[in-house]
Design an enzyme around this catalytic site. Structure first.
Site, PDB file in Angstrom:
ATOM      1  N   LYS A 161       0.841  -1.211   0.000  1.00 33.09           N
ATOM      2  CA  LYS A 161       0.000   0.000   0.000  1.00 33.09           C
ATOM      3  C   LYS A 161       0.877   1.263   0.000  1.00 33.09           C
ATOM      4  O   LYS A 161       0.660   2.177  -0.785  1.00 33.09           O
ATOM      5  CB  LYS A 161      -0.939   0.013   1.223  1.00 33.09           C
ATOM      6  CG  LYS A 161      -1.850  -1.198   1.305  1.00 33.09           C
ATOM      7  CD  LYS A 161      -2.786  -1.137   2.485  1.00 33.09           C
ATOM      8  CE  LYS A 161      -2.104  -1.184   3.838  1.00 33.09           C
ATOM      9  NZ  LYS A 161      -1.384  -2.454   4.132  1.00 33.09           N
ATOM     10  N   ARG A 200      -9.892   0.725   8.474  1.00 32.50           N
ATOM     11  CA  ARG A 200      -9.415  -0.606   8.822  1.00 32.50           C
ATOM     12  C   ARG A 200     -10.490  -1.464   9.470  1.00 32.50           C
ATOM     13  O   ARG A 200     -10.225  -2.596   9.846  1.00 32.50           O
ATOM     14  CB  ARG A 200      -8.249  -0.482   9.799  1.00 32.50           C
ATOM     15  CG  ARG A 200      -6.921  -0.521   9.071  1.00 32.50           C
ATOM     16  CD  ARG A 200      -5.859  -0.317  10.072  1.00 32.50           C
ATOM     17  NE  ARG A 200      -4.717  -1.121   9.817  1.00 32.50           N
ATOM     18  CZ  ARG A 200      -3.616  -0.653   9.236  1.00 32.50           C
ATOM     19  NH1 ARG A 200      -3.554   0.565   8.812  1.00 32.50           N
ATOM     20  NH2 ARG A 200      -2.579  -1.433   9.102  1.00 32.50           N
ATOM     21  N   ARG A 256      11.958  -5.502   5.183  1.00 33.30           N
ATOM     22  CA  ARG A 256      11.680  -4.119   4.761  1.00 33.30           C
ATOM     23  C   ARG A 256      12.614  -3.105   5.425  1.00 33.30           C
ATOM     24  O   ARG A 256      12.931  -3.206   6.606  1.00 33.30           O
ATOM     25  CB  ARG A 256      10.234  -3.763   5.111  1.00 33.30           C
ATOM     26  CG  ARG A 256       9.945  -2.286   4.951  1.00 33.30           C
ATOM     27  CD  ARG A 256       8.504  -1.956   4.949  1.00 33.30           C
ATOM     28  NE  ARG A 256       7.818  -2.315   6.176  1.00 33.30           N
ATOM     29  CZ  ARG A 256       6.513  -2.143   6.362  1.00 33.30           C
ATOM     30  NH1 ARG A 256       5.774  -1.644   5.397  1.00 33.30           N
ATOM     31  NH2 ARG A 256       5.952  -2.473   7.488  1.00 33.30           N
ATOM     32  N   ARG A 277      11.264  -1.166  10.940  1.00 36.28           N
ATOM     33  CA  ARG A 277      10.175  -0.809  11.854  1.00 36.28           C
ATOM     34  C   ARG A 277      10.103  -1.779  13.036  1.00 36.28           C
ATOM     35  O   ARG A 277      10.340  -2.968  12.880  1.00 36.28           O
ATOM     36  CB  ARG A 277       8.837  -0.827  11.086  1.00 36.28           C
ATOM     37  CG  ARG A 277       8.514   0.510  10.482  1.00 36.28           C
ATOM     38  CD  ARG A 277       7.347   0.509   9.560  1.00 36.28           C
ATOM     39  NE  ARG A 277       6.151  -0.193  10.011  1.00 36.28           N
ATOM     40  CZ  ARG A 277       5.007  -0.204   9.330  1.00 36.28           C
ATOM     41  NH1 ARG A 277       4.915   0.461   8.182  1.00 36.28           N
ATOM     42  NH2 ARG A 277       3.969  -0.851   9.768  1.00 36.28           N
ATOM     43  N   ARG A 334      -0.298  -8.951  13.140  1.00 34.97           N
ATOM     44  CA  ARG A 334      -0.938  -7.918  12.296  1.00 34.97           C
ATOM     45  C   ARG A 334      -1.787  -8.559  11.210  1.00 34.97           C
ATOM     46  O   ARG A 334      -2.873  -8.071  10.881  1.00 34.97           O
ATOM     47  CB  ARG A 334       0.135  -7.009  11.673  1.00 34.97           C
ATOM     48  CG  ARG A 334       0.721  -6.031  12.682  1.00 34.97           C
ATOM     49  CD  ARG A 334       2.065  -5.477  12.247  1.00 34.97           C
ATOM     50  NE  ARG A 334       2.012  -4.769  10.996  1.00 34.97           N
ATOM     51  CZ  ARG A 334       3.084  -4.529  10.225  1.00 34.97           C
ATOM     52  NH1 ARG A 334       4.281  -4.961  10.598  1.00 34.97           N
ATOM     53  NH2 ARG A 334       2.957  -3.868   9.119  1.00 34.97           N
TER      54      ARG A 334
HETATM   55  P1  AP5 Z   1       4.810  -1.633   1.833  1.00 29.32           P
HETATM   56  O1  AP5 Z   1       4.511  -0.801   0.650  1.00 29.32           O
HETATM   57  O2  AP5 Z   1       5.503  -0.992   2.990  1.00 29.32           O
HETATM   58  O3  AP5 Z   1       3.510  -2.402   2.301  1.00 29.32           O
HETATM   59  P2  AP5 Z   1       2.258  -1.848   3.120  1.00 29.32           P
HETATM   60  O4  AP5 Z   1       1.058  -2.538   2.586  1.00 29.32           O
HETATM   61  O5  AP5 Z   1       2.250  -0.348   3.138  1.00 29.32           O
HETATM   62  O6  AP5 Z   1       2.626  -2.431   4.531  1.00 29.32           O
HETATM   63  P3  AP5 Z   1       2.537  -1.796   5.984  1.00 29.32           P
HETATM   64  O7  AP5 Z   1       3.288  -2.741   6.871  1.00 29.32           O
HETATM   65  O8  AP5 Z   1       2.992  -0.366   6.007  1.00 29.32           O
HETATM   66  O9  AP5 Z   1       1.025  -1.874   6.222  1.00 29.32           O
HETATM   67  P4  AP5 Z   1       0.298  -1.862   7.558  1.00 29.32           P
HETATM   68  O10 AP5 Z   1      -1.080  -1.629   7.080  1.00 29.32           O
HETATM   69  O11 AP5 Z   1       0.494  -3.019   8.432  1.00 29.32           O
HETATM   70  O12 AP5 Z   1       1.043  -0.686   8.346  1.00 29.32           O
HETATM   71  P5  AP5 Z   1       0.618   0.778   8.726  1.00 29.32           P
HETATM   72  O13 AP5 Z   1       1.821   1.612   8.735  1.00 29.32           O
HETATM   73  O14 AP5 Z   1      -0.570   1.240   7.946  1.00 29.32           O
HETATM   74  O15 AP5 Z   1       5.697  -2.884   1.303  1.00 29.32           O
HETATM   75  C1  AP5 Z   1       6.218  -3.817   2.218  1.00 29.32           C
HETATM   76  C2  AP5 Z   1       7.591  -4.304   1.719  1.00 29.32           C
HETATM   77  O16 AP5 Z   1       7.418  -5.025   0.484  1.00 29.32           O
HETATM   78  C3  AP5 Z   1       8.586  -3.175   1.390  1.00 29.32           C
HETATM   79  O17 AP5 Z   1       9.877  -3.614   1.739  1.00 29.32           O
HETATM   80  C4  AP5 Z   1       8.473  -2.993  -0.120  1.00 29.32           C
HETATM   81  O18 AP5 Z   1       9.670  -2.526  -0.663  1.00 29.32           O
HETATM   82  C5  AP5 Z   1       8.136  -4.417  -0.581  1.00 29.32           C
HETATM   83  N1  AP5 Z   1       7.245  -4.454  -1.740  1.00 29.32           N
HETATM   84  C6  AP5 Z   1       6.143  -3.682  -1.934  1.00 29.32           C
HETATM   85  N2  AP5 Z   1       5.535  -4.015  -3.098  1.00 29.32           N
HETATM   86  C7  AP5 Z   1       6.274  -5.033  -3.627  1.00 29.32           C
HETATM   87  C8  AP5 Z   1       6.143  -5.839  -4.815  1.00 29.32           C
HETATM   88  N3  AP5 Z   1       5.116  -5.640  -5.681  1.00 29.32           N
HETATM   89  N4  AP5 Z   1       7.042  -6.811  -5.030  1.00 29.32           N
HETATM   90  C9  AP5 Z   1       8.068  -7.014  -4.149  1.00 29.32           C
HETATM   91  N5  AP5 Z   1       8.247  -6.293  -3.018  1.00 29.32           N
HETATM   92  C10 AP5 Z   1       7.360  -5.325  -2.756  1.00 29.32           C
HETATM   93  O19 AP5 Z   1       0.077   0.552  10.224  1.00 29.32           O
HETATM   94  C11 AP5 Z   1       0.977   0.230  11.269  1.00 29.32           C
HETATM   95  C12 AP5 Z   1       0.221   0.175  12.575  1.00 29.32           C
HETATM   96  O20 AP5 Z   1      -0.381   1.467  12.839  1.00 29.32           O
HETATM   97  C13 AP5 Z   1      -0.960  -0.806  12.630  1.00 29.32           C
HETATM   98  O21 AP5 Z   1      -0.539  -2.117  12.960  1.00 29.32           O
HETATM   99  C14 AP5 Z   1      -1.834  -0.149  13.713  1.00 29.32           C
HETATM  100  O22 AP5 Z   1      -1.316  -0.409  14.996  1.00 29.32           O
HETATM  101  C15 AP5 Z   1      -1.668   1.331  13.438  1.00 29.32           C
HETATM  102  N6  AP5 Z   1      -2.679   1.844  12.503  1.00 29.32           N
HETATM  103  C16 AP5 Z   1      -2.469   2.403  11.282  1.00 29.32           C
HETATM  104  N7  AP5 Z   1      -3.610   2.777  10.704  1.00 29.32           N
HETATM  105  C17 AP5 Z   1      -4.594   2.454  11.591  1.00 29.32           C
HETATM  106  C18 AP5 Z   1      -6.007   2.566  11.564  1.00 29.32           C
HETATM  107  N8  AP5 Z   1      -6.649   3.076  10.500  1.00 29.32           N
HETATM  108  N9  AP5 Z   1      -6.708   2.118  12.636  1.00 29.32           N
HETATM  109  C19 AP5 Z   1      -6.076   1.594  13.717  1.00 29.32           C
HETATM  110  N10 AP5 Z   1      -4.742   1.442  13.799  1.00 29.32           N
HETATM  111  C20 AP5 Z   1      -3.998   1.871  12.738  1.00 29.32           C
END
Ligand code: AP5
Length: 216
Positions: A13, A88, A127, A160, A171
């Site tokens: 994402k 979410r 990552r 992270r 997660r």
């Molecule tokens: P990346 O692009 O970082 O993936 P992502 O889907 O953004 O993963 P996240 O871990 O950031 O998602 P998340 O939803 O768990 O975390 P968030 O920060 O929102 O890609 C991942 C890796 O793969 C990278 O190394 C990239 O280079 C590689 N990659 C990407 N695409 C690729 C491809 N096509 N091929 C090969 N490699 C690839 O949330 C973190 C925490 O915050 C949550 O756990 C929660 O505690 C809190 N939080 C955030 N939002 C909310 C909410 N709305 N409500 C409640 N809690 C929340």
């Protein structure tokens, strides 16, 4: 244009949102990034949310709604935005609808990035994220040109706290229990498109851009 990126942790994402915001001139809003900024600055909110994030749990809805409102109410979002990590759960989807209704705007496109658990665990445990601009890299799949240094802004790369394997699996569990129900919710609006997130990132980007152009 307003786009929601759905999908499990590690589906890509953030990677896609950064590229899309450059390609389409939209503001990237990541609730995860906004929360991490608060944790890093040790704000009151940051202190409150840190433990939830480190455990891989969702932060309480009202706290996330507050930071989303603050960001979405800034003038630059009038040009359109990409939501990465929000909503979410169904409660958050309803909160978002209310916020948008008050501004007389709608979501135009919802992308569900689909990937398997084994791919996700491999991606997240390798990552690397830039401390300055948030750009994502991967130790093997997308290594930076210089070890530990961001290609884009020369910022420092770090891992992270919630990317340890045990927390990643937690997660994923939270995603299955709380977030995956949004797929049917948005399917019913006719705006949802499911894409495989396992393809090359550039190919995934092209598919999203093509869908965005169709509805422009
Ligand atoms: P990346 O692009 O970082 O993936 P992502 O889907 O953004 O993963 P996240 O871990 O950031 O998602 P998340 O939803 O768990 O975390 P968030 O920060 O929102 O890609 C991942 C890796 O793969 C990278 O190394 C990239 O280079 C590689 N990659 C990407 N695409 C690729 C491809 N096509 N091929 C090969 N490699 C690839 O949330 C973190 C925490 O915050 C949550 O756990 C929660 O505690 C809190 N939080 C955030 N939002 C909310 C909410 N709305 N409500 C409640 N809690 C929340």
């Amino acid at each position: 244009m307003r786009i929601i990126l759905l999908g499990p942790p590690g589906a890509g994402k953030g990677t896609q949102a950064i590229k899309l915001s450059q390609r389409l001139g939209l503001i990237h809003i990541s609730t995860g990034d906004l929360l991490r900024q608060n944790v890093a600055k040790q704000t009151e909110l940051g202190k409150e949310v840190k433990d939830y994030m480190n455990r891989g749990a969702l932060v309480p809805d009202e706290l996330v709604a507050k930071i989303l409102m603050q960001r979405i109410n800034q003038a630059d979002t009038l040009q359109g935005f990409i939501l990465d990590g929000y909503p979410r759960n169904l409660k958050q989807a309803e909160t978002l609808e209310n916020i948008l209704r008050q501004r007389n705007i709608n979501i135009d496109l919802v992308i569900d990035l689909d990937s398997s658990e084994s791919v996700i665990v491999q991606r997240l445990t390798g990552r690397l994220v830039c401390k300055s601009c948030g750009m994502n890299f991967h130790i093997k799949n997308m290594p930076p040109k210089t070890q530990g240094v961001c290609d884009r802004c020369k910022g420092e790369l770090y891992q992270r706290d919630d990317d340890k394997e045990e927390t990643v699996r937690k997660r994923l569990d939270v995603y299955r229990k709380e977030t995956s129900s949004l797929i049917n919710y948005y399917k019913a609006t006719g705006k949802l498109h499911r894409l495989s997130a396992d393809a090359d990132p550039e190919l995934v980007l092209q598919q999203i851009v093509a869908l965005a152009k169709e509805i422009k």
